[in-house]
Write an enzyme that holds these catalytic residues in place. Structure first.
Site, PDB file in Angstrom:
ATOM      1  N   THR A 413       2.179  -1.635   0.713  1.00  0.00           N
ATOM      2  CA  THR A 413       1.539  -0.411   1.212  1.00  0.00           C
ATOM      3  C   THR A 413       2.456   0.371   2.163  1.00  0.00           C
ATOM      4  O   THR A 413       3.527  -0.078   2.522  1.00  0.00           O
ATOM      5  CB  THR A 413       0.187  -0.765   1.884  1.00  0.00           C
ATOM      6  OG1 THR A 413      -0.556  -1.610   1.003  1.00  0.00           O
ATOM      7  CG2 THR A 413      -0.634   0.460   2.209  1.00  0.00           C
ATOM      8  N   THR A 431      -0.886   3.151  -1.221  1.00  0.00           N
ATOM      9  CA  THR A 431      -0.485   1.841  -1.734  1.00  0.00           C
ATOM     10  C   THR A 431      -0.463   1.779  -3.252  1.00  0.00           C
ATOM     11  O   THR A 431      -1.128   2.577  -3.929  1.00  0.00           O
ATOM     12  CB  THR A 431      -1.457   0.761  -1.211  1.00  0.00           C
ATOM     13  OG1 THR A 431      -0.967  -0.537  -1.534  1.00  0.00           O
ATOM     14  CG2 THR A 431      -2.841   0.934  -1.799  1.00  0.00           C
ATOM     15  N   GLU A 433      -0.667  -1.644  -3.993  1.00  0.00           N
ATOM     16  CA  GLU A 433      -1.159  -2.986  -3.679  1.00  0.00           C
ATOM     17  C   GLU A 433      -0.015  -3.949  -3.454  1.00  0.00           C
ATOM     18  O   GLU A 433       0.711  -3.792  -2.497  1.00  0.00           O
ATOM     19  CB  GLU A 433      -2.138  -3.494  -4.743  1.00  0.00           C
ATOM     20  CG  GLU A 433      -3.242  -4.398  -4.179  1.00  0.00           C
ATOM     21  CD  GLU A 433      -2.833  -5.818  -3.839  1.00  0.00           C
ATOM     22  OE1 GLU A 433      -1.985  -6.391  -4.542  1.00  0.00           O
ATOM     23  OE2 GLU A 433      -3.380  -6.359  -2.872  1.00  0.00           O
ATOM     24  N   GLU A 450      -4.086  -2.704  -8.332  1.00  0.00           N
ATOM     25  CA  GLU A 450      -5.165  -2.600  -7.348  1.00  0.00           C
ATOM     26  C   GLU A 450      -6.423  -3.373  -7.725  1.00  0.00           C
ATOM     27  O   GLU A 450      -7.206  -3.766  -6.859  1.00  0.00           O
ATOM     28  CB  GLU A 450      -5.525  -1.122  -7.141  1.00  0.00           C
ATOM     29  CG  GLU A 450      -5.936  -0.791  -5.745  1.00  0.00           C
ATOM     30  CD  GLU A 450      -4.798  -0.988  -4.764  1.00  0.00           C
ATOM     31  OE1 GLU A 450      -4.942  -1.867  -3.883  1.00  0.00           O
ATOM     32  OE2 GLU A 450      -3.782  -0.292  -4.870  1.00  0.00           O
ATOM     33  N   ASP A 453      -7.657  -6.515  -5.963  1.00  0.00           N
ATOM     34  CA  ASP A 453      -8.365  -6.483  -4.676  1.00  0.00           C
ATOM     35  C   ASP A 453      -9.854  -6.780  -4.842  1.00  0.00           C
ATOM     36  O   ASP A 453     -10.569  -6.945  -3.856  1.00  0.00           O
ATOM     37  CB  ASP A 453      -8.188  -5.124  -3.993  1.00  0.00           C
ATOM     38  CG  ASP A 453      -6.921  -5.060  -3.151  1.00  0.00           C
ATOM     39  OD1 ASP A 453      -6.249  -6.099  -3.018  1.00  0.00           O
ATOM     40  OD2 ASP A 453      -6.599  -3.979  -2.637  1.00  0.00           O
ATOM     41  N   SER A 477     -10.864  -2.454   0.190  1.00  0.00           N
ATOM     42  CA  SER A 477      -9.534  -2.348   0.778  1.00  0.00           C
ATOM     43  C   SER A 477      -9.599  -2.688   2.259  1.00  0.00           C
ATOM     44  O   SER A 477     -10.675  -2.630   2.878  1.00  0.00           O
ATOM     45  CB  SER A 477      -9.000  -0.925   0.607  1.00  0.00           C
ATOM     46  OG  SER A 477      -7.814  -0.730   1.343  1.00  0.00           O
ATOM     47  N   SER A 478      -8.446  -3.019   2.833  1.00  0.00           N
ATOM     48  CA  SER A 478      -8.333  -3.174   4.281  1.00  0.00           C
ATOM     49  C   SER A 478      -7.587  -2.008   4.914  1.00  0.00           C
ATOM     50  O   SER A 478      -7.372  -2.003   6.131  1.00  0.00           O
ATOM     51  CB  SER A 478      -7.596  -4.472   4.621  1.00  0.00           C
ATOM     52  OG  SER A 478      -8.355  -5.585   4.256  1.00  0.00           O
ATOM     53  N   GLY A 499      -1.676  -5.660   3.902  1.00  0.00           N
ATOM     54  CA  GLY A 499      -2.785  -6.406   3.314  1.00  0.00           C
ATOM     55  C   GLY A 499      -3.953  -6.480   4.276  1.00  0.00           C
ATOM     56  O   GLY A 499      -4.227  -5.555   5.038  1.00  0.00           O
TER      57      GLY A 499
END
Length: 591
Positions: A413, A431, A433, A450, A453, A477-478, A499
């Protein structure tokens, strides 16, 4: 016009091995020597970062992950462009010079402060699952989760890219420069070539086996079978053509046009093929969502709500810490115990409740309710680590039961923070990922992975998991692009890659400025100590490692490891002050 800011995956063992996690660690950044020949202001900013000093400016500021990208954005701002214009220019250059982290084959979240109206807007450019995707997408014939990289590499993990649509939307709403002109610096650089950075070279060398899974990708990053090395001049004519098409046709080139058709064909014919379709591309939409804001010590910390868990989790951590004095600083074990256990509480709630709110009800207001957070924080403040942490029971608008998530989110990212001369503020995390995404290339850019995730399991004990795969759903997502306000005005733009550790990186940086009185460069340089699920990760080779014995005596399992964030922060006051993470190649430049 600005006032100086004075104070201001649940990582489960089942589907991923420890060594696979280690593979995702990114190398340390190089210093200014890696970018000789850039303009004087960029080189001076790199030198300031190396010296641990913030960059100061009066009119505008940009902080991002690569000096070439920052230069492109700075040129736009110097010419009178808005933060939205600069964001476009920065992203398309990042997709060329830092292709492993973000690009046109990925997705992004943006929080925008509009100076004219004083309003906040968040735009969701997250990838979506194909219409043909099922909850068993990442399970074997026995219904067991696939190994992580067995799921990642190839077409199976590719979601509908959102970044091309998001950039077009941002420009249409807030840009004032000619669209094609914003893509031109990246197009020229792709055509003429750029010098491979040490960080990109190290990542290519470390991932050579997986990059070899696609001939197109291998031929680009490893011409004649040899990985590129730092200083090599790398040309990307395919990306130049893509940008020319994007300049002429806009986002429709991806969503119903030639580039979109090429993406679909690549995904469906790859080894480990996916189910992305031209219909998925044609129906993709950027979504405007309500900002999620949480109070902290006379500030409002605002960011992206579901499908991101970032703003909720950062808000919960800060809310849990509101009643505690953290002024002893980052090397105090008690302070670290408080932050670590507050983070564990937030991650327990995140694992059960956070997902795409278009598909499952998410109790955002309940999770951030002051009374609920006081109840959660009541367990903090002891002499030892919490023995166990479970999800709480926030208020819902209706009852619903979810099982705990089993998803994986490894670090890659990129993050961009921009303030323009009009006072507009952009904070965008972007991102594909995992580093190098799916390892598939189309038109000179990498496609995301992605979809990994999502939780690889769809249910636990007969109870559904909120973040399971579903058609057109956006994976949790974070990413935590954040704007901090005080008295209604922005005082900080911040965000990071990393992440699921993004949440801890962003929370620590905000604490660093507000509680520890650090300037922004000092705040992003503080050694990392992150606790998500009980193990306290300490940044090896830094002062944080000295906490190992004390935290161990408090009852934590402690691990020393590389914690490569990529924080890019701008503090907003009488002037602007920018900070760029010393762990990566980024820089803050202003005027």
């Amino acid at each position: 016009m600005w006032k100086v800011l004075s104070i201001l995956m649940v990582f489960c063992a089942g589907p991923v091995l420890a060594q696979q996690a280690a593979d995702a660690v990114e190398p340390e950044a190089s210093g200014a020597g890696a970018f000789e020949g850039l303009p004087e202001n960029v080189m001076a900013a790199l030198a300031a970062k190396d010296a641990g000093q913030p960059v100061k400016a009066n009119d505008w500021m940009i902080a991002a992950a690569n000096p070439h990208a920052v230069k492109a954005g700075a040129d736009v701002l110097a010419a009178g462009g808005t933060a939205a214009d600069a964001l476009v220019a920065v992203q398309v250059v990042l997709g060329l010079v830092e292709p492993q982290s973000s690009g046109l084959g990925g997705g992004a979240f943006l929080i925008w402060y509009d100076a004219a109206s004083g309003s906040l807007t968040t735009l969701d450019g997250r990838e979506t699952a194909p219409l043909e995707a099922t909850p068993q997408l990442f399970q074997d014939e026995a219904g067991e989760p696939l190994k992580f990289f067995d799921a990642v590499v190839g077409g199976r993990s590719v979601g509908t890219p959102g970044t091309p649509a998001l950039l077009a939307e941002v420009h249409a709403r807030w840009g004032n420069q000619d669209w094609a002109s914003l893509l031109e610096p990246a197009r020229v650089m792709a055509e003429q070539g750029f010098a491979v950075s040490p960080r990109l070279a190290a990542l290519v060398d470390g991932d050579r086996e997986r990059l070899s899974s696609s001939k197109v990708t291998a031929d680009y990053f490893m011409p004649a079978g040899v990985p590129v090395v730092a200083g090599d001049i790398l040309k990307n004519p395919g990306y130049a053509v893509t940008l020319e098409t994007y300049a002429n046709e806009g986002a429709k080139a991806f969503y119903g046009g030639r580039i979109g058709r090429e993406i679909v064909a690549t995904v469906r014919t790859a080894d480990n093929p996916g189910v992305l379709s031209e219909t998925d591309m044609a129906i993709y939409q950027v979504k405007e969502r309500a900002p999620v804001c949480a109070p902290y010590r006379a500030h409002e910390v605002c960011g992206m709500g579901p499908p991101s868990s970032g703003a909720v989790a950062v808000g919960q951590i800060l809310a849990a810490l509101e009643g505690f004095d953290l002024s002893a600083g980052p090397q105090d074990p008690t302070v670290r115990m408080l932050i670590g256990d507050a983070s564990r509480l937030a991650f327990a709630d995140r694992g059960r409740y956070l997902a795409d709110s278009d598909y499952v009800p998410v109790p955002v207001s309940g999770l951030l309710d002051p009374e609920y957070m006081q109840e959660r924080a009541a367990v903090l403040g002891g002499d030892t680590a919490l023995e166990s942490v479970e999800a709480g029971n926030p208020d819902w608008d209706h009852a619903l039961l979810w099982a705990d998530d089993e998803s994986i989110e490894l670090p890659s990212t990129s993050h961009i923070s921009i303030v323009d001369a009009k006072g507009n503020v952009a904070s965008m995390t972007t991102t594909i990922e995992n580093a190098f995404g799916s390892r598939l290339m189309v038109g000179g850019f990498l496609l995301n992975n992605e979809l990994t995730d999502f939780s690889f399991r769809s249910q636990a004990g007969g109870v559904p998991i909120a973040n399971r795969v579903e058609p057109s759903k956006r994976p949790r997502s974070s990413m935590a692009p954040t704007i901090v306000l005080k008295d209604g005005a922005p005082v900080m733009a911040v965000g990071s890659p990393g992440g699921s550790r993004i949440i801890g990186y962003v929370a620590q940086t905000i604490i660093g400025v507000i509680d520890w009185g650090l300037d922004v460069q000092q705040a992003v340089s503080v050694p990392h100590a992150v606790n998500r699920f009980g193990t306290y990760d300490l940044e090896e080779g830094t002062e944080a490692a000295a906490l190992e014995e004390a935290l161990g005596a408090m009852g934590y399992e402690v691990g020393l490891r590389s914690l490569t964030s990529g924080l890019h922060v701008i503090a907003i006051g009488n002037d602007l002050q920018g900070g760029a993470d010393p762990r990566r190649e980024g820089v803050a430049v202003g005027q």
